[in-house]
Write a protein that holds these residues in place. Structure first.
Motif, mmCIF file in Angstrom:
data_model
loop_
_atom_site.group_PDB
_atom_site.id
_atom_site.type_symbol
_atom_site.label_atom_id
_atom_site.label_comp_id
_atom_site.label_asym_id
_atom_site.label_seq_id
_atom_site.Cartn_x
_atom_site.Cartn_y
_atom_site.Cartn_z
ATOM 1 N N SER A 303 102.127 29.923 -13.435
ATOM 2 C CA SER A 303 101.670 28.904 -12.313
ATOM 3 C C SER A 303 102.716 28.342 -11.398
ATOM 4 C CB SER A 303 101.101 27.510 -13.125
ATOM 5 O OG SER A 303 102.122 26.643 -13.207
ATOM 6 N N SER A 304 102.495 28.086 -9.846
ATOM 7 C CA SER A 304 103.383 28.229 -9.040
ATOM 8 C C SER A 304 104.400 27.357 -9.301
ATOM 9 C CB SER A 304 102.741 27.294 -7.769
ATOM 10 O OG SER A 304 101.530 28.176 -7.727
ATOM 11 N N MET A 305 104.400 26.038 -9.724
ATOM 12 C CA MET A 305 105.655 25.160 -9.950
ATOM 13 C C MET A 305 106.310 25.580 -11.232
ATOM 14 S SD MET A 305 105.405 23.501 -7.200
ATOM 15 C CE MET A 305 104.721 24.860 -6.718
ATOM 16 N N ALA A 306 105.596 25.856 -12.214
ATOM 17 C CA ALA A 306 106.244 26.310 -13.553
ATOM 18 C C ALA A 306 107.156 27.639 -13.470
ATOM 19 C CB ALA A 306 105.524 26.759 -14.642
ATOM 20 N N ASP A 336 99.837 22.446 -0.395
ATOM 21 C CA ASP A 336 98.550 22.189 -1.275
ATOM 22 C C ASP A 336 97.565 21.982 -0.160
ATOM 23 O OD1 ASP A 336 96.907 21.772 -3.578
ATOM 24 O OD2 ASP A 336 97.169 19.568 -3.246
ATOM 25 N N HIS A 337 96.340 21.871 -0.706
ATOM 26 C CA HIS A 337 95.222 21.609 0.368
ATOM 27 C C HIS A 337 94.767 20.175 0.372
ATOM 28 C CE1 HIS A 337 94.050 26.052 0.172
ATOM 29 N NE2 HIS A 337 94.918 25.835 1.225
ATOM 30 N N HIS A 338 94.377 19.698 1.617
ATOM 31 C CA HIS A 338 93.688 18.297 1.426
ATOM 32 C C HIS A 338 92.533 18.354 0.488
ATOM 33 C CE1 HIS A 338 96.074 17.227 4.517
ATOM 34 N NE2 HIS A 338 95.998 18.142 5.635
ATOM 35 N N TYR A 339 92.186 17.084 -0.065
ATOM 36 C CA TYR A 339 91.149 16.970 -1.072
ATOM 37 C C TYR A 339 90.714 15.541 -1.057
ATOM 38 C CZ TYR A 339 88.778 17.703 -5.748
ATOM 39 O OH TYR A 339 87.963 17.636 -6.623
ATOM 40 N N GLN A 340 89.332 15.411 -1.585
ATOM 41 C CA GLN A 340 88.836 14.033 -1.609
ATOM 42 C C GLN A 340 88.673 13.333 -0.531
ATOM 43 O OE1 GLN A 340 90.494 11.697 -5.219
ATOM 44 N NE2 GLN A 340 89.210 13.198 -6.617
ATOM 45 N N LEU A 341 88.222 13.910 0.681
ATOM 46 C CA LEU A 341 88.169 13.113 1.788
ATOM 47 C C LEU A 341 87.048 13.967 2.403
ATOM 48 C CD1 LEU A 341 90.665 13.756 4.536
ATOM 49 C CD2 LEU A 341 90.233 15.052 2.538
ATOM 50 N N GLY A 342 86.239 13.219 3.176
ATOM 51 C CA GLY A 342 85.010 13.932 3.745
ATOM 52 C C GLY A 342 83.742 13.084 4.161
ATOM 53 N N ILE A 497 94.542 21.017 -6.401
ATOM 54 C CA ILE A 497 95.103 21.751 -7.618
ATOM 55 C C ILE A 497 95.183 23.059 -6.986
ATOM 56 C CG2 ILE A 497 94.470 22.482 -10.147
ATOM 57 C CD1 ILE A 497 92.429 20.278 -9.671
ATOM 58 N N HIS A 498 95.896 23.323 -5.715
ATOM 59 C CA HIS A 498 96.061 24.559 -5.005
ATOM 60 C C HIS A 498 97.572 24.415 -4.770
ATOM 61 C CE1 HIS A 498 91.560 24.611 -3.469
ATOM 62 N NE2 HIS A 498 91.770 25.036 -4.913
ATOM 63 N N GLU A 499 98.254 23.983 -5.733
ATOM 64 C CA GLU A 499 99.934 23.659 -5.213
ATOM 65 C C GLU A 499 100.524 25.410 -5.016
ATOM 66 O OE1 GLU A 499 99.341 24.169 -9.844
ATOM 67 O OE2 GLU A 499 98.466 23.018 -8.186
ATOM 68 N N MET A 500 100.971 25.540 -4.020
ATOM 69 C CA MET A 500 101.772 26.916 -3.822
ATOM 70 C C MET A 500 103.029 26.545 -3.069
ATOM 71 S SD MET A 500 98.595 27.810 -0.957
ATOM 72 C CE MET A 500 97.521 26.876 -1.457
ATOM 73 N N GLY A 501 103.663 27.868 -3.184
ATOM 74 C CA GLY A 501 105.112 27.918 -2.426
ATOM 75 C C GLY A 501 106.258 27.636 -3.393
ATOM 76 N N GLY A 502 107.510 27.727 -2.870
ATOM 77 C CA GLY A 502 108.563 27.557 -3.755
ATOM 78 C C GLY A 502 109.265 28.839 -3.941
ATOM 79 N N GLY A 531 101.121 31.177 -7.375
ATOM 80 C CA GLY A 531 100.975 30.586 -5.920
ATOM 81 C C GLY A 531 102.465 30.487 -5.573
ATOM 82 N N ALA A 532 103.409 30.663 -6.445
ATOM 83 C CA ALA A 532 104.679 30.357 -5.727
ATOM 84 C C ALA A 532 105.159 31.195 -4.553
ATOM 85 C CB ALA A 532 105.782 30.585 -6.829
#
Length: 567
Positions: A303-306, A336-342, A497-502, A531-532
């Motif tokens: 996983s990306s951060m791990a 990450d992506h934006h989430y919980q808005l709409g 829950i789309h953390e990525m990069g690093g 996703g890293a």
């Protein structure tokens, strides 16, 4: 203790990326050791809540006060964990991390990882995405383009089974689809409204989702979706794609896979003379025993951060600040992506209509801003899409407080009215100072340094969030729906829950960590395919792209191995 056997490859992690790396390497004839930090989960056998009903749990499945403390960060996502699936999410007290700035890190430590609980939305990237950094002068350019990945999207979609509708959009390339799931009557109303009332090309389609929707003999060991919508408990039919039902069994059938659960990888070992990685060091999660395994190739899919954390801990004379971190690029550009808005709304009419089954999918509105001069926005770069659904509300809504007798009995036999909602998923730009590091003083129960997050949204993201809410409300109002309400929850990066990069890909070793084949620039027998590796984030769910890049990288590694490049 150092095991003397030398494997051809070690794969770290068994989630979406790890499963694909394992399958492809094993099918290419390599002897593969797969290490998973969590416990074993066998397909069907270990889906212990797969057939439960809400009344099988106290408090309708809500967690006890004690469990809410255990999962206090996992609960930030709002919809998980519940009593029926808490075992597929980490206990935050047992797996802590630090937040210099708020970061909502939602995790699942078990064989299969988050492939058991993912949302299964599966969308291809286009060259609009792969060229965005270069065209906008942001961060660094991707070292690949759509044509490089398209054959691997084909391979992955055909194997996992993706249902969806072909649209012919430049920003959302079509794929190899199984029959699409159906829209309901209210969703069709919104679809027609977008077609007739907006001139910027926006449209509504059914979500592209990794579910088998037709009887097929081409996908071994799995059957079509049963529309139970109990996916995150583990699907005994194999209707949706997971490592447990698909890629790991395929790898096992080759006879080339050795799977070791409860194995916390914390370091990749390195030989200064060979200039190659030689294997990994682990801590046994149950016994705390320290072990070392050797291999000719290492695939990081933790996983990306791990994965970033493992690289940061992999220090040697050659890499005093972490493997591949010569130019201070490791751990940076977290996205990450934006989430919980709409927005949401009530819908009049259609009280004579309902729907069949529990469709484990919603509608999708693809990106329609910043695609050309006509759709260009001055207040932010990049774009966003929407996921949503319409449904009939709870029967209890029709039960007036004063109802009794015959009126009460008739009311509870009828569903409530219709409602509709959509949430935006928007792109986050890569920023050099959005980073994750190793904590200098906080360690976990195995004596390993915790990760410390220093990640935030910036002006571009906040401007986009306003647009996401405004456009969602505008679309629902244009369709004639009632009580339109724009919403935005208090969130931080990570919650999508789309953390990525690093450990991003790039052309230049001085500004990136990986090359175009997902290899560390400085250590070519180490591949990072979760996703890293992401250089930018697009606005679509990334898992299909992880799988395509992983399949491509694993086949590249197998070719290099057969040519004795890693000997």
């Amino acid at each position: 203790m150092i095991e003397t056997k030398v494997y051809d490859a070690i794969v770290v992690g068994t989630g979406i990326s790890g499963g694909w790396a394992t399958k492809e390497l094993c099918e290419n004839g390599l002897n593969v050791l797969v290490l998973e930090r969590g416990p074993m989960v066998k397909h069907v056998q270990d889906y212990k809540t797969m057939n439960d009903d809400p009344w099988d749990y106290p408090f309708k499945g809500e967690l006890s006060r004690e469990d809410k403390e255990k999962y206090h960060k996992q609960l930030r996502v709002g919809w998980a964990p519940k009593d029926d699936v808490k075992h597929f999410f980490v206990n935050d007290l047992e797996h802590p991390y630090q937040e210099t700035k708020r970061f909502d890190w939602i995790r699942g430590y078990q064989v299969g990882g988050r492939s058991l609980t993912w949302g299964r939305q599966s969308y291809r990237w286009s060259d609009i995405d792969f060229e965005a950094n270069k065209n906008d002068g942001i961060a660094v350019d991707w070292p690949v383009r759509y044509k490089d990945i398209a054959p691997w999207y084909d391979k992955v979609e055909t194997y996992i089974g993706v249902s969806g509708q072909a649209l012919g959009l430049e920003q959302l390339p079509d794929g190899k689809f199984q029959p699409p799931m159906g829209l309901n009557c209210v969703e069709k109303d919104l679809q027609q409204s977008l077609d007739s009332k907006f001139e910027d090309g926006r449209l509504l389609t059914i979500g592209r989702v990794a579910h088998i929707t037709e009887n097929t003999t081409d996908i071994e060991g799995r059957g079509p979706c049963q529309y139970r919508n109990r996916c995150w408990r583990g699907c005994p039919f194999g209707g949706y794609f997971s490592s447990n039902s698909s890629t790991l069994p395929a790898a096992e059938r080759t006879g080339n896979m050795t799977l070791r659960p409860n194995s916390i990888v914390h370091e990749i070992t390195y030989d200064d003379n060979q200039k190659r990685a030689t294997g990994v060091k682990i801590v046994d999660a149950e016994t705390h025993e320290k072990l070392e395994f050797k291999s000719k190739i290492v695939f990081l899919c933790a996983s990306s951060m791990a994965s970033v954390g493992i690289l940061l801990q992999s220090k040697s004379q050659r890499f005093p600040n972490g493997m591949g971190n010569e130019y201070d690029q490791l751990g940076r550009n977290i996205m990450d992506h934006h989430y919980q808005l709409g927005a949401s709304a009530k819908v009049d009419g259609h009280l004579d209509k309902y729907y069949k089954g529990r469709r484990p999918n919603g509608f999708y509105i693809p990106r329609f801003v910043n695609l050309d001069e006509k759709t260009k926005r001055k207040d932010f770069l990049r774009g966003f899409g929407y996921q949503g659904s319409a449904n009939r509300t709870n029967w209890s809504e029709m039960v007036a407080e004063m109802a009794y007798g015959k009126e009460l009995k008739e009311s509870i036999l009828k569903p409530g009215g219709w409602e509709i909602g959509m949430g935006g998923f928007g792109e986050m730009l890569p920023y050099h100072d959005n980073r994750v590091t190793l904590s200098k003083d906080k360690k976990d129960q195995w004596g390993l340094p915790q990760l410390d997050f220093d990640v935030e949204f910036k002006e571009n993201e906040y401007n986009m969030r306003e647009a996401i809410k405004e456009e969602a409300a505008a679309m629902l109002k244009a369709a004639g729906f009632k009580n339109v309400n724009a919403f935005e929850a208090d969130t931080g990066p990570g919650l999508g829950i789309h953390e990525m990069g690093g450990a991003r890909m790039g052309h230049d070793p001085k500004t990136s960590v990986l090359n175009k084949h997902n290899q560390l620039h400085a250590v070519p027998n180490v591949y990072v395919t979760d996703g890293a590796f992401m250089t930018s984030s697009s606005c679509v769910n990334p898992s299909l792209t992880y799988m395509a890049f992983t399949a491509r990288a694993a086949n590249h590694a197998a070719e290099q191995f057969k040519q004795n490049k890693f000997s």
